[in-house]
Design a protein around this motif. Sequence first.
Motif, short mmCIF file in Angstrom:
data_model
loop_
_atom_site.label_atom_id
_atom_site.label_comp_id
_atom_site.label_asym_id
_atom_site.label_seq_id
_atom_site.Cartn_x
_atom_site.Cartn_y
_atom_site.Cartn_z
N ASP A 141 28.06 15.69 26.10
CA ASP A 141 29.08 15.33 25.11
C ASP A 141 30.26 16.30 25.18
O ASP A 141 31.43 15.89 25.10
CB ASP A 141 28.47 15.34 23.71
CG ASP A 141 29.47 14.94 22.64
OD1 ASP A 141 29.78 13.74 22.54
OD2 ASP A 141 29.95 15.84 21.92
N GLN A 190 37.97 13.61 29.24
CA GLN A 190 39.06 13.07 28.44
C GLN A 190 40.37 13.82 28.68
O GLN A 190 41.45 13.22 28.68
CB GLN A 190 38.69 13.08 26.97
CG GLN A 190 37.55 12.11 26.64
CD GLN A 190 37.12 12.16 25.19
OE1 GLN A 190 37.82 12.69 24.33
NE2 GLN A 190 35.95 11.61 24.91
N GLU A 197 31.61 8.60 17.44
CA GLU A 197 30.79 8.31 18.60
C GLU A 197 30.51 9.61 19.36
O GLU A 197 31.23 10.60 19.22
CB GLU A 197 31.47 7.30 19.53
CG GLU A 197 32.70 7.79 20.24
CD GLU A 197 33.27 6.72 21.18
OE1 GLU A 197 32.95 5.52 21.02
OE2 GLU A 197 34.05 7.09 22.08
N TYR A 252 28.82 11.08 23.36
CA TYR A 252 28.72 10.72 24.76
C TYR A 252 27.36 11.20 25.27
O TYR A 252 27.06 12.40 25.23
CB TYR A 252 29.90 11.29 25.53
CG TYR A 252 31.19 10.84 24.87
CD1 TYR A 252 31.65 9.54 25.04
CD2 TYR A 252 31.87 11.68 23.98
CE1 TYR A 252 32.79 9.09 24.39
CE2 TYR A 252 33.01 11.24 23.33
CZ TYR A 252 33.46 9.94 23.54
OH TYR A 252 34.57 9.49 22.87
N TYR A 308 27.61 9.23 31.86
CA TYR A 308 27.42 9.12 30.42
C TYR A 308 27.91 7.78 29.89
O TYR A 308 28.64 7.05 30.56
CB TYR A 308 28.14 10.26 29.69
CG TYR A 308 29.65 10.25 29.79
CD1 TYR A 308 30.42 9.56 28.86
CD2 TYR A 308 30.31 10.95 30.80
CE1 TYR A 308 31.82 9.56 28.93
CE2 TYR A 308 31.70 10.95 30.88
CZ TYR A 308 32.45 10.26 29.95
OH TYR A 308 33.82 10.25 30.02
N ARG A 309 27.50 7.46 28.67
CA ARG A 309 27.96 6.28 27.93
C ARG A 309 28.37 6.73 26.54
O ARG A 309 28.00 7.83 26.09
CB ARG A 309 26.83 5.25 27.82
CG ARG A 309 25.59 5.77 27.11
CD ARG A 309 24.51 4.70 26.97
NE ARG A 309 23.25 5.27 26.49
CZ ARG A 309 22.97 5.53 25.22
NH1 ARG A 309 23.88 5.27 24.27
NH2 ARG A 309 21.81 6.08 24.87
N ALA A 310 29.14 5.90 25.87
CA ALA A 310 29.52 6.18 24.48
C ALA A 310 28.50 5.53 23.55
O ALA A 310 27.99 4.44 23.81
CB ALA A 310 30.91 5.62 24.19
N ALA A 323 32.30 15.49 28.36
CA ALA A 323 33.06 14.25 28.22
C ALA A 323 34.33 14.49 27.42
O ALA A 323 35.41 13.99 27.75
CB ALA A 323 32.20 13.18 27.57
N ARG A 324 34.21 15.26 26.33
CA ARG A 324 35.37 15.53 25.46
C ARG A 324 36.34 16.51 26.11
O ARG A 324 37.57 16.30 26.09
CB ARG A 324 34.90 16.08 24.12
CG ARG A 324 34.07 15.11 23.30
CD ARG A 324 33.59 15.75 22.00
NE ARG A 324 32.61 14.89 21.34
CZ ARG A 324 32.92 13.84 20.59
NH1 ARG A 324 34.18 13.54 20.38
NH2 ARG A 324 31.97 13.09 20.05
N PRO A 327 33.66 4.16 28.69
CA PRO A 327 33.84 5.17 27.63
C PRO A 327 35.12 5.96 27.83
O PRO A 327 35.69 5.97 28.93
CB PRO A 327 32.61 6.07 27.78
CG PRO A 327 32.19 5.89 29.19
CD PRO A 327 32.51 4.48 29.56
#
Length: 501
Positions: free
Chosen positions: A186, A194, A238, A240, A216-218, A189-190, A264
Amino acid sequence: MSKGTLAVAAGLAATLLAGCGQSSTPVATPVTPPTFERPTLAECAALRPARWQAATGTAQAGARLRAVALQYKQEIRHVGDYAAFRRKMRCLMEEHVVPVMRPGLPTLVVFNEDAGLMTIATGSRGALVRAQAQTPLRAPTGDALPLGILGALGLLNTAYLPQVLAYQLRFPLTDPRKQVFLAATDTFARAFSQTFSDIARDYGVYVVASNNQAPYRASRDPLEIALFKDPDLADVDEVYVATSNHVANVTFLWGPRDLHPDAPRGETNLLFANQKVPLTDIELNVLGLDEGPATGEAGLANAAGVEVEGFRLGFATSLPAFQWGYEFGRRPAGFEPCADIPASYMPCMDALGVDVVIQAEANPGRWAAHYAGGWQPLEWMNSTWRTVAEPTVGFRYNITAHLVGNLLDLAFDGQSAITERAAQAPLRHYVGNLEFEPGVDVDWYQAFQGGKPEFLELAPWVTADAPRTALLATGAQLAPGSGDALENDYLETAVWADLTR
Protein backbone atom coordinates in the motif's frame (compact mmCIF):
# COMPACT_ATOMS: atom_id res chain seq x y z
CA MET A 1 14.64 -14.33 -34.48
CA SER A 2 11.89 -14.33 -37.11
CA LYS A 3 9.39 -11.50 -37.57
CA GLY A 4 6.69 -13.93 -36.50
CA THR A 5 8.44 -14.61 -33.21
CA LEU A 6 8.90 -10.87 -32.68
CA ALA A 7 5.19 -10.32 -33.22
CA VAL A 8 4.38 -13.06 -30.74
CA ALA A 9 6.77 -11.53 -28.21
CA ALA A 10 5.22 -8.11 -28.65
CA GLY A 11 1.76 -9.52 -28.09
CA LEU A 12 2.95 -11.42 -25.05
CA ALA A 13 4.44 -8.22 -23.66
CA ALA A 14 0.96 -6.72 -23.60
CA THR A 15 -0.35 -9.83 -21.88
CA LEU A 16 2.44 -9.71 -19.31
CA LEU A 17 1.63 -6.06 -18.57
CA ALA A 18 -2.05 -6.83 -18.18
CA GLY A 19 -1.03 -9.34 -15.57
CA CYS A 20 0.85 -6.96 -13.53
CA GLY A 21 24.21 18.25 -36.38
CA GLN A 22 24.87 18.19 -32.61
CA SER A 23 24.50 21.05 -30.21
CA SER A 24 24.99 21.45 -26.47
CA THR A 25 21.95 23.66 -25.97
CA PRO A 26 18.20 23.27 -26.43
CA VAL A 27 16.97 24.31 -29.85
CA ALA A 28 13.48 25.60 -29.09
CA THR A 29 11.40 27.42 -26.52
CA PRO A 30 10.82 25.11 -23.51
CA VAL A 31 7.39 23.68 -22.97
CA THR A 32 5.16 25.28 -20.34
CA PRO A 33 3.18 22.43 -18.78
CA PRO A 34 -0.49 22.96 -17.95
CA THR A 35 -1.56 24.01 -14.50
CA PHE A 36 -1.29 21.29 -11.86
CA GLU A 37 0.50 20.65 -8.57
CA ARG A 38 3.94 22.18 -9.16
CA PRO A 39 6.56 23.00 -6.53
CA THR A 40 8.05 26.46 -6.69
CA LEU A 41 11.62 27.08 -7.75
CA ALA A 42 12.38 28.21 -4.20
CA GLU A 43 11.05 24.94 -2.79
CA CYS A 44 13.15 22.99 -5.26
CA ALA A 45 16.30 24.97 -4.53
CA ALA A 46 15.89 24.11 -0.84
CA LEU A 47 15.77 20.40 -1.73
CA ARG A 48 18.95 20.38 -3.78
CA PRO A 49 21.93 18.52 -2.36
CA ALA A 50 25.13 20.47 -1.78
CA ARG A 51 26.61 19.21 -5.06
CA TRP A 52 24.18 19.96 -7.91
CA GLN A 53 24.42 20.76 -11.61
CA ALA A 54 21.82 21.71 -14.21
CA ALA A 55 21.12 19.23 -16.99
CA THR A 56 23.41 19.15 -20.01
CA GLY A 57 22.35 17.84 -23.37
CA THR A 58 22.70 17.31 -27.08
CA ALA A 59 20.08 18.39 -29.61
CA GLN A 60 20.06 16.68 -33.02
CA ALA A 61 18.40 17.38 -36.35
CA GLY A 62 15.60 14.97 -37.17
CA ALA A 63 14.80 14.27 -33.52
CA ARG A 64 11.90 11.89 -32.86
CA LEU A 65 12.22 11.61 -29.09
CA ARG A 66 14.11 13.59 -26.42
CA ALA A 67 15.48 11.38 -23.65
CA VAL A 68 16.44 12.68 -20.20
CA ALA A 69 18.43 10.51 -17.76
CA LEU A 70 18.08 11.76 -14.19
CA GLN A 71 20.90 11.28 -11.70
CA TYR A 72 18.97 11.57 -8.43
CA LYS A 73 20.84 11.92 -5.14
CA GLN A 74 18.78 9.93 -2.62
CA GLU A 75 18.37 11.50 0.82
CA ILE A 76 16.32 10.30 3.76
CA ARG A 77 14.67 13.72 4.15
CA HIS A 78 12.75 13.09 0.93
CA VAL A 79 10.68 10.26 2.41
CA GLY A 80 9.41 11.78 5.66
CA ASP A 81 5.89 11.58 4.23
CA TYR A 82 4.20 11.05 0.89
CA ALA A 83 4.19 14.75 0.07
CA ALA A 84 7.95 15.06 0.60
CA PHE A 85 8.76 12.32 -1.93
CA ARG A 86 6.22 13.61 -4.41
CA ARG A 87 7.63 17.14 -4.13
CA LYS A 88 11.24 16.04 -4.67
CA MET A 89 10.39 13.94 -7.74
CA ARG A 90 8.49 16.88 -9.22
CA CYS A 91 11.43 19.15 -8.45
CA LEU A 92 13.62 16.86 -10.54
CA MET A 93 11.14 17.43 -13.34
CA GLU A 94 10.97 21.20 -12.83
CA GLU A 95 14.73 21.68 -12.64
CA HIS A 96 16.05 19.16 -15.14
CA VAL A 97 13.26 18.23 -17.56
CA VAL A 98 10.88 21.17 -18.05
CA PRO A 99 13.70 23.56 -19.11
CA VAL A 100 14.74 21.24 -21.97
CA MET A 101 11.32 20.08 -23.18
CA ARG A 102 10.61 21.07 -26.79
CA PRO A 103 7.13 21.72 -28.19
CA GLY A 104 5.99 18.94 -30.48
CA LEU A 105 8.83 16.59 -29.51
CA PRO A 106 7.88 13.70 -27.16
CA THR A 107 9.98 13.41 -24.02
CA LEU A 108 11.16 10.23 -22.28
CA VAL A 109 12.25 10.72 -18.66
CA VAL A 110 14.32 7.94 -17.10
CA PHE A 111 14.43 7.84 -13.31
CA ASN A 112 16.64 5.33 -11.53
CA GLU A 113 16.53 1.74 -10.45
CA ASP A 114 15.25 1.49 -6.86
CA ALA A 115 13.76 4.97 -7.20
CA GLY A 116 11.02 3.92 -4.78
CA LEU A 117 13.11 1.86 -2.34
CA MET A 118 13.47 4.57 0.30
CA THR A 119 9.71 5.18 0.38
CA ILE A 120 9.33 2.06 2.51
CA ALA A 121 10.58 4.33 5.34
CA THR A 122 7.73 6.82 4.83
CA GLY A 123 5.81 8.12 7.85
CA SER A 124 5.73 6.90 11.44
CA ARG A 125 6.52 3.29 10.47
CA GLY A 126 9.84 4.42 9.01
CA ALA A 127 10.78 6.88 11.75
CA LEU A 128 13.35 4.62 13.44
CA VAL A 129 15.04 3.80 10.14
CA ARG A 130 15.17 7.46 9.17
CA ALA A 131 16.72 8.21 12.54
CA GLN A 132 19.22 5.36 12.08
CA ALA A 133 20.30 6.88 8.78
CA GLN A 134 21.36 10.05 10.59
CA THR A 135 23.56 8.27 13.17
CA PRO A 136 27.08 6.81 13.10
CA LEU A 137 25.54 3.31 12.66
CA ARG A 138 27.16 2.99 9.26
CA ALA A 139 29.86 0.63 8.05
CA PRO A 140 33.28 2.27 7.64
CA THR A 141 33.60 1.09 4.02
CA GLY A 142 30.08 0.53 2.76
CA ASP A 143 31.26 -2.23 0.41
CA ALA A 144 30.99 -5.35 2.61
CA LEU A 145 27.91 -7.21 3.86
CA PRO A 146 25.36 -4.42 4.41
CA LEU A 147 24.71 -4.95 8.12
CA GLY A 148 23.04 -1.54 8.38
CA ILE A 149 20.58 -2.52 5.66
CA LEU A 150 19.85 -5.78 7.48
CA GLY A 151 19.24 -3.87 10.71
CA ALA A 152 16.89 -1.46 8.95
CA LEU A 153 14.92 -4.34 7.46
CA GLY A 154 14.53 -5.74 10.96
CA LEU A 155 13.11 -2.45 12.20
CA LEU A 156 10.76 -2.24 9.23
CA ASN A 157 9.51 -5.79 9.76
CA THR A 158 8.49 -4.75 13.25
CA ALA A 159 6.91 -1.50 12.06
CA TYR A 160 4.88 -3.30 9.38
CA LEU A 161 4.14 -6.32 11.59
CA PRO A 162 0.31 -6.28 11.19
CA GLN A 163 0.70 -6.30 7.41
CA VAL A 164 3.50 -8.89 7.54
CA LEU A 165 1.26 -11.25 9.50
CA ALA A 166 -1.73 -10.61 7.24
CA TYR A 167 0.24 -11.48 4.12
CA GLN A 168 1.85 -14.52 5.74
CA LEU A 169 -1.67 -15.83 6.31
CA ARG A 170 -2.63 -15.11 2.72
CA PHE A 171 0.59 -16.41 1.20
CA PRO A 172 1.99 -19.08 3.56
CA LEU A 173 5.74 -19.72 3.49
CA THR A 174 6.57 -16.33 2.00
CA ASP A 175 10.34 -15.82 2.23
CA PRO A 176 10.86 -13.72 5.39
CA ARG A 177 13.61 -11.74 3.66
CA LYS A 178 11.13 -10.17 1.24
CA GLN A 179 8.03 -10.12 3.43
CA VAL A 180 8.42 -6.46 4.39
CA PHE A 181 8.33 -5.43 0.71
CA LEU A 182 5.08 -7.35 0.40
CA ALA A 183 3.79 -5.70 3.59
CA ALA A 184 4.61 -2.26 2.15
CA THR A 185 2.46 -2.73 -0.97
CA ASP A 186 0.00 0.00 0.00
CA THR A 187 2.88 2.38 0.78
CA PHE A 188 4.61 1.67 -2.51
CA ALA A 189 1.41 2.11 -4.50
CA ARG A 190 0.80 5.53 -2.92
CA ALA A 191 4.37 6.81 -2.76
CA PHE A 192 5.98 5.26 -5.82
CA SER A 193 3.41 4.18 -8.40
CA GLN A 194 1.04 7.11 -8.02
CA THR A 195 3.84 9.67 -7.94
CA PHE A 196 5.36 8.60 -11.25
CA SER A 197 2.03 7.83 -12.89
CA ASP A 198 0.84 11.34 -12.07
CA ILE A 199 4.10 12.91 -13.28
CA ALA A 200 3.77 11.23 -16.67
CA ARG A 201 0.18 12.39 -17.05
CA ASP A 202 0.63 15.91 -15.66
CA TYR A 203 3.79 16.78 -17.59
CA GLY A 204 2.73 14.94 -20.75
CA VAL A 205 5.84 12.74 -20.88
CA TYR A 206 6.89 9.09 -20.81
CA VAL A 207 8.35 8.11 -17.43
CA VAL A 208 10.57 5.17 -16.45
CA ALA A 209 11.25 4.25 -12.81
CA SER A 210 11.74 1.05 -10.86
CA ASN A 211 10.98 -0.45 -7.47
CA ASN A 212 10.91 -3.78 -5.61
CA GLN A 213 7.20 -4.43 -5.26
CA ALA A 214 4.39 -6.92 -5.78
CA PRO A 215 1.48 -6.53 -8.21
CA TYR A 216 -1.54 -4.98 -6.51
CA ARG A 217 -5.26 -4.22 -6.75
CA ALA A 218 -7.43 -1.53 -5.19
CA SER A 219 -9.84 -2.56 -2.44
CA ARG A 220 -12.70 -0.76 -0.72
CA ASP A 221 -13.42 -3.71 1.57
CA PRO A 222 -13.64 -2.32 5.15
CA LEU A 223 -11.78 -5.35 6.52
CA GLU A 224 -8.91 -4.92 4.05
CA ILE A 225 -8.81 -1.19 4.72
CA ALA A 226 -8.42 -1.95 8.42
CA LEU A 227 -5.68 -4.50 7.72
CA PHE A 228 -3.58 -2.67 5.14
CA LYS A 229 -4.04 1.07 5.50
CA ASP A 230 -1.22 3.36 6.58
CA PRO A 231 -1.82 4.26 10.26
CA ASP A 232 -0.80 7.86 9.47
CA LEU A 233 -3.73 8.28 7.07
CA ALA A 234 -6.86 8.96 9.09
CA ASP A 235 -9.42 8.58 6.32
CA VAL A 236 -8.91 6.46 3.22
CA ASP A 237 -11.62 5.02 1.03
CA GLU A 238 -9.42 2.36 -0.54
CA VAL A 239 -6.18 0.48 0.02
CA TYR A 240 -3.81 -1.28 -2.33
CA VAL A 241 -3.46 -5.00 -1.73
CA ALA A 242 -0.86 -7.38 -3.16
CA THR A 243 -2.33 -9.99 -5.48
CA SER A 244 0.72 -12.26 -5.26
CA ASN A 245 3.77 -12.73 -3.06
CA HIS A 246 5.99 -12.44 -6.14
CA VAL A 247 8.20 -9.43 -5.33
CA ALA A 248 10.40 -8.53 -8.29
CA ASN A 249 12.66 -5.63 -9.14
CA VAL A 250 10.27 -4.06 -11.66
CA THR A 251 11.02 -1.25 -14.10
CA PHE A 252 7.80 0.50 -15.12
CA LEU A 253 6.99 2.71 -18.09
CA TRP A 254 4.09 5.17 -17.80
CA GLY A 255 2.69 7.22 -20.68
CA PRO A 256 1.09 10.66 -20.84
CA ARG A 257 -2.47 9.37 -21.31
CA ASP A 258 -4.75 6.99 -19.42
CA LEU A 259 -5.37 3.74 -21.30
CA HIS A 260 -6.66 1.43 -18.56
CA PRO A 261 -9.63 3.09 -16.80
CA ASP A 262 -10.34 0.00 -14.68
CA ALA A 263 -6.79 -0.30 -13.35
CA PRO A 264 -5.92 0.88 -9.82
CA ARG A 265 -4.43 4.34 -9.28
CA GLY A 266 -0.82 4.34 -10.35
CA GLU A 267 -1.47 2.00 -13.28
CA THR A 268 -4.15 3.64 -15.44
CA ASN A 269 -1.45 4.98 -17.79
CA LEU A 270 1.02 2.10 -17.37
CA LEU A 271 2.45 0.95 -20.71
CA PHE A 272 4.90 -1.78 -19.72
CA ALA A 273 6.49 -3.49 -16.73
CA ASN A 274 9.80 -5.35 -16.99
CA GLN A 275 10.96 -7.73 -14.27
CA LYS A 276 14.72 -7.82 -13.72
CA VAL A 277 16.53 -11.02 -14.64
CA PRO A 278 19.10 -12.03 -13.57
CA LEU A 279 19.32 -10.53 -10.09
CA THR A 280 22.40 -9.50 -8.11
CA ASP A 281 23.69 -11.33 -5.04
CA ILE A 282 22.27 -8.65 -2.74
CA GLU A 283 18.84 -8.90 -4.37
CA LEU A 284 18.83 -12.69 -4.19
CA ASN A 285 20.54 -13.40 -0.89
CA VAL A 286 19.88 -10.31 1.26
CA LEU A 287 16.51 -9.09 0.01
CA GLY A 288 15.14 -12.44 -1.20
CA LEU A 289 13.59 -10.94 -4.33
CA ASP A 290 12.06 -12.98 -7.14
CA GLU A 291 13.65 -13.07 -10.58
CA GLY A 292 11.67 -12.14 -13.64
CA PRO A 293 10.65 -14.74 -16.23
CA ALA A 294 13.70 -16.40 -17.75
CA THR A 295 12.28 -18.92 -20.20
CA GLY A 296 9.55 -19.49 -22.74
CA GLU A 297 7.00 -17.00 -23.98
CA ALA A 298 6.97 -14.99 -20.74
CA GLY A 299 10.76 -14.59 -20.86
CA LEU A 300 10.63 -13.37 -24.45
CA ALA A 301 7.82 -10.93 -23.69
CA ASN A 302 9.73 -9.53 -20.72
CA ALA A 303 12.85 -8.92 -22.84
CA ALA A 304 11.04 -7.68 -25.96
CA GLY A 305 10.08 -4.32 -24.44
CA VAL A 306 7.50 -2.01 -25.99
CA GLU A 307 7.07 0.37 -28.94
CA VAL A 308 7.16 4.09 -28.09
CA GLU A 309 7.16 6.88 -30.66
CA GLY A 310 8.64 4.65 -33.38
CA PHE A 311 11.33 3.11 -31.15
CA ARG A 312 11.31 -0.27 -29.42
CA LEU A 313 12.40 0.32 -25.85
CA GLY A 314 13.98 -2.60 -24.03
CA PHE A 315 14.77 -2.62 -20.32
CA ALA A 316 18.08 -3.87 -18.94
CA THR A 317 18.09 -2.85 -15.30
CA SER A 318 21.73 -2.86 -14.23
CA LEU A 319 23.06 -6.46 -14.19
CA PRO A 320 21.09 -7.65 -17.27
CA ALA A 321 22.85 -4.93 -19.30
CA PHE A 322 26.15 -6.79 -18.74
CA GLN A 323 24.82 -10.20 -19.82
CA TRP A 324 26.20 -10.83 -23.31
CA GLY A 325 27.35 -14.45 -23.26
CA TYR A 326 30.60 -13.70 -25.08
CA GLU A 327 33.50 -11.26 -25.14
CA PHE A 328 33.38 -7.99 -27.05
CA GLY A 329 33.11 -8.69 -30.80
CA ARG A 330 33.55 -12.46 -30.40
CA ARG A 331 30.12 -13.93 -30.93
CA PRO A 332 30.45 -17.72 -31.36
CA ALA A 333 29.29 -19.33 -34.57
CA GLY A 334 25.77 -20.70 -34.27
CA PHE A 335 25.07 -18.63 -31.14
CA GLU A 336 21.37 -18.69 -30.14
CA PRO A 337 20.77 -15.34 -28.38
CA CYS A 338 17.55 -16.31 -26.58
CA ALA A 339 18.43 -19.90 -25.72
CA ASP A 340 19.52 -18.77 -22.22
CA ILE A 341 17.93 -15.37 -21.62
CA PRO A 342 19.62 -14.53 -18.29
CA ALA A 343 23.08 -15.39 -19.66
CA SER A 344 22.68 -13.52 -22.96
CA TYR A 345 20.02 -10.96 -22.13
CA MET A 346 21.48 -8.24 -24.35
CA PRO A 347 21.81 -10.27 -27.59
CA CYS A 348 18.32 -11.64 -26.93
CA MET A 349 16.85 -8.13 -26.72
CA ASP A 350 18.60 -7.29 -29.99
CA ALA A 351 17.14 -10.39 -31.64
CA LEU A 352 13.67 -9.28 -30.48
CA GLY A 353 14.03 -5.93 -32.24
CA VAL A 354 14.95 -3.60 -29.37
CA ASP A 355 16.79 -0.51 -30.61
CA VAL A 356 16.85 1.66 -27.45
CA VAL A 357 18.16 0.11 -24.22
CA ILE A 358 16.90 1.70 -21.01
CA GLN A 359 19.42 1.00 -18.26
CA ALA A 360 18.00 2.27 -14.96
CA GLU A 361 20.79 1.97 -12.38
CA ALA A 362 21.29 1.69 -8.64
CA ASN A 363 24.87 0.50 -8.53
CA PRO A 364 25.74 -0.58 -4.95
CA GLY A 365 29.34 0.19 -4.06
CA ARG A 366 31.92 2.85 -4.75
CA TRP A 367 32.27 4.02 -8.34
CA ALA A 368 36.02 4.63 -8.15
CA ALA A 369 37.03 1.19 -6.93
CA HIS A 370 38.48 -2.16 -7.95
CA TYR A 371 36.23 -5.21 -8.00
CA ALA A 372 36.49 -8.70 -9.44
CA GLY A 373 36.47 -7.27 -12.96
CA GLY A 374 39.12 -4.69 -12.16
CA TRP A 375 38.45 -0.94 -12.33
CA GLN A 376 34.68 -0.52 -12.09
CA PRO A 377 34.25 2.39 -14.57
CA LEU A 378 36.19 0.35 -17.14
CA GLU A 379 34.00 -2.68 -16.47
CA TRP A 380 30.95 -0.42 -16.89
CA MET A 381 31.85 0.09 -20.53
CA ASN A 382 30.63 -3.50 -20.97
CA SER A 383 27.09 -2.15 -20.68
CA THR A 384 26.41 1.52 -21.49
CA TRP A 385 29.07 1.84 -24.21
CA ARG A 386 29.13 -1.73 -25.50
CA THR A 387 25.39 -1.52 -26.21
CA VAL A 388 26.10 0.81 -29.14
CA ALA A 389 29.63 -0.33 -30.04
CA GLU A 390 29.27 -4.12 -30.04
CA PRO A 391 29.50 -5.09 -33.75
CA THR A 392 27.32 -8.21 -33.44
CA VAL A 393 24.13 -6.35 -32.44
CA GLY A 394 22.23 -3.37 -33.80
CA PHE A 395 21.11 -1.32 -30.78
CA ARG A 396 20.89 2.39 -31.63
CA TYR A 397 20.93 3.98 -28.15
CA ASN A 398 21.59 3.32 -24.48
CA ILE A 399 20.14 5.55 -21.74
CA THR A 400 21.75 4.98 -18.35
CA ALA A 401 20.42 6.88 -15.32
CA HIS A 402 22.37 6.36 -12.09
CA LEU A 403 21.05 6.62 -8.54
CA VAL A 404 23.66 8.18 -6.24
CA GLY A 405 23.95 8.69 -2.50
CA ASN A 406 24.68 6.61 0.58
CA LEU A 407 21.87 4.48 2.00
CA LEU A 408 22.90 3.46 5.51
CA ASP A 409 26.04 1.35 4.91
CA LEU A 410 25.72 1.05 1.13
CA ALA A 411 27.11 3.58 -1.32
CA PHE A 412 25.40 4.12 -4.68
CA ASP A 413 27.39 5.93 -7.33
CA GLY A 414 28.07 6.24 -11.06
CA GLN A 415 28.07 8.57 -14.05
CA SER A 416 24.82 8.82 -16.02
CA ALA A 417 25.19 8.69 -19.80
CA ILE A 418 23.45 8.51 -23.16
CA THR A 419 25.26 6.71 -25.97
CA GLU A 420 24.51 6.38 -29.69
CA ARG A 421 25.82 3.94 -32.30
CA ALA A 422 28.17 5.58 -34.83
CA ALA A 423 27.97 8.95 -33.06
CA GLN A 424 30.78 11.40 -33.63
CA ALA A 425 30.54 13.32 -30.38
CA PRO A 426 33.56 14.79 -28.58
CA LEU A 427 35.62 12.02 -27.01
CA ARG A 428 34.44 11.23 -23.48
CA HIS A 429 35.31 8.61 -20.87
CA TYR A 430 34.44 7.52 -17.36
CA VAL A 431 36.90 8.55 -14.66
CA GLY A 432 40.04 6.43 -14.56
CA ASN A 433 39.45 4.90 -17.99
CA LEU A 434 42.51 6.44 -19.63
CA GLU A 435 44.51 3.84 -17.71
CA PHE A 436 44.69 0.07 -18.08
CA GLU A 437 46.27 -2.16 -15.45
CA PRO A 438 47.37 -5.57 -16.75
CA GLY A 439 46.71 -8.28 -14.19
CA VAL A 440 44.04 -6.10 -12.55
CA ASP A 441 41.70 -5.21 -15.41
CA VAL A 442 40.24 -7.98 -17.56
CA ASP A 443 42.43 -8.42 -20.65
CA TRP A 444 39.69 -7.99 -23.24
CA TYR A 445 38.51 -4.78 -21.51
CA GLN A 446 41.37 -3.02 -23.36
CA ALA A 447 38.80 -2.29 -26.07
CA PHE A 448 36.96 -0.16 -23.49
CA GLN A 449 39.93 2.08 -22.61
CA GLY A 450 40.16 5.73 -23.62
CA GLY A 451 37.82 8.40 -24.94
CA LYS A 452 34.87 7.29 -27.09
CA PRO A 453 32.80 9.30 -29.59
CA GLU A 454 29.63 7.27 -28.87
CA PHE A 455 28.97 9.21 -25.65
CA LEU A 456 26.41 11.83 -26.65
CA GLU A 457 26.34 12.97 -23.03
CA LEU A 458 28.18 11.91 -19.88
CA ALA A 459 27.63 13.29 -16.40
CA PRO A 460 30.78 14.41 -14.60
CA TRP A 461 31.90 12.68 -11.43
CA VAL A 462 32.47 14.35 -8.07
CA THR A 463 35.98 15.36 -9.15
CA ALA A 464 37.65 15.75 -12.52
CA ASP A 465 39.48 12.76 -13.90
CA ALA A 466 42.76 11.97 -12.18
CA PRO A 467 45.13 9.04 -11.67
CA ARG A 468 43.30 6.04 -10.25
CA THR A 469 45.12 6.33 -6.94
CA ALA A 470 43.62 9.79 -6.41
CA LEU A 471 40.17 8.62 -7.53
CA LEU A 472 40.32 5.70 -5.09
CA ALA A 473 41.03 8.13 -2.26
CA THR A 474 38.03 10.27 -3.24
CA GLY A 475 35.81 7.19 -3.39
CA ALA A 476 36.85 6.30 0.15
CA GLN A 477 36.02 9.82 1.33
CA LEU A 478 32.53 9.63 -0.21
CA ALA A 479 31.74 6.25 1.33
CA PRO A 480 29.42 5.69 4.32
CA GLY A 481 31.08 6.23 7.68
CA SER A 482 34.22 7.88 6.29
CA GLY A 483 33.79 10.93 8.53
CA ASP A 484 35.34 13.04 5.79
CA ALA A 485 33.91 16.35 4.60
CA LEU A 486 33.16 14.60 1.28
CA GLU A 487 31.12 11.80 2.86
CA ASN A 488 27.89 11.35 0.86
CA ASP A 489 28.65 14.45 -1.25
CA TYR A 490 27.55 12.99 -4.59
CA LEU A 491 26.43 14.95 -7.65
CA GLU A 492 22.76 15.35 -8.56
CA THR A 493 22.29 16.24 -12.21
CA ALA A 494 20.80 15.02 -15.50
CA VAL A 495 21.84 14.43 -19.10
CA TRP A 496 19.63 14.57 -22.19
CA ALA A 497 19.87 13.86 -25.88
CA ASP A 498 17.68 13.62 -28.96
CA LEU A 499 17.01 10.22 -30.53
CA THR A 500 16.70 10.18 -34.32
CA ARG A 501 15.79 7.61 -36.95
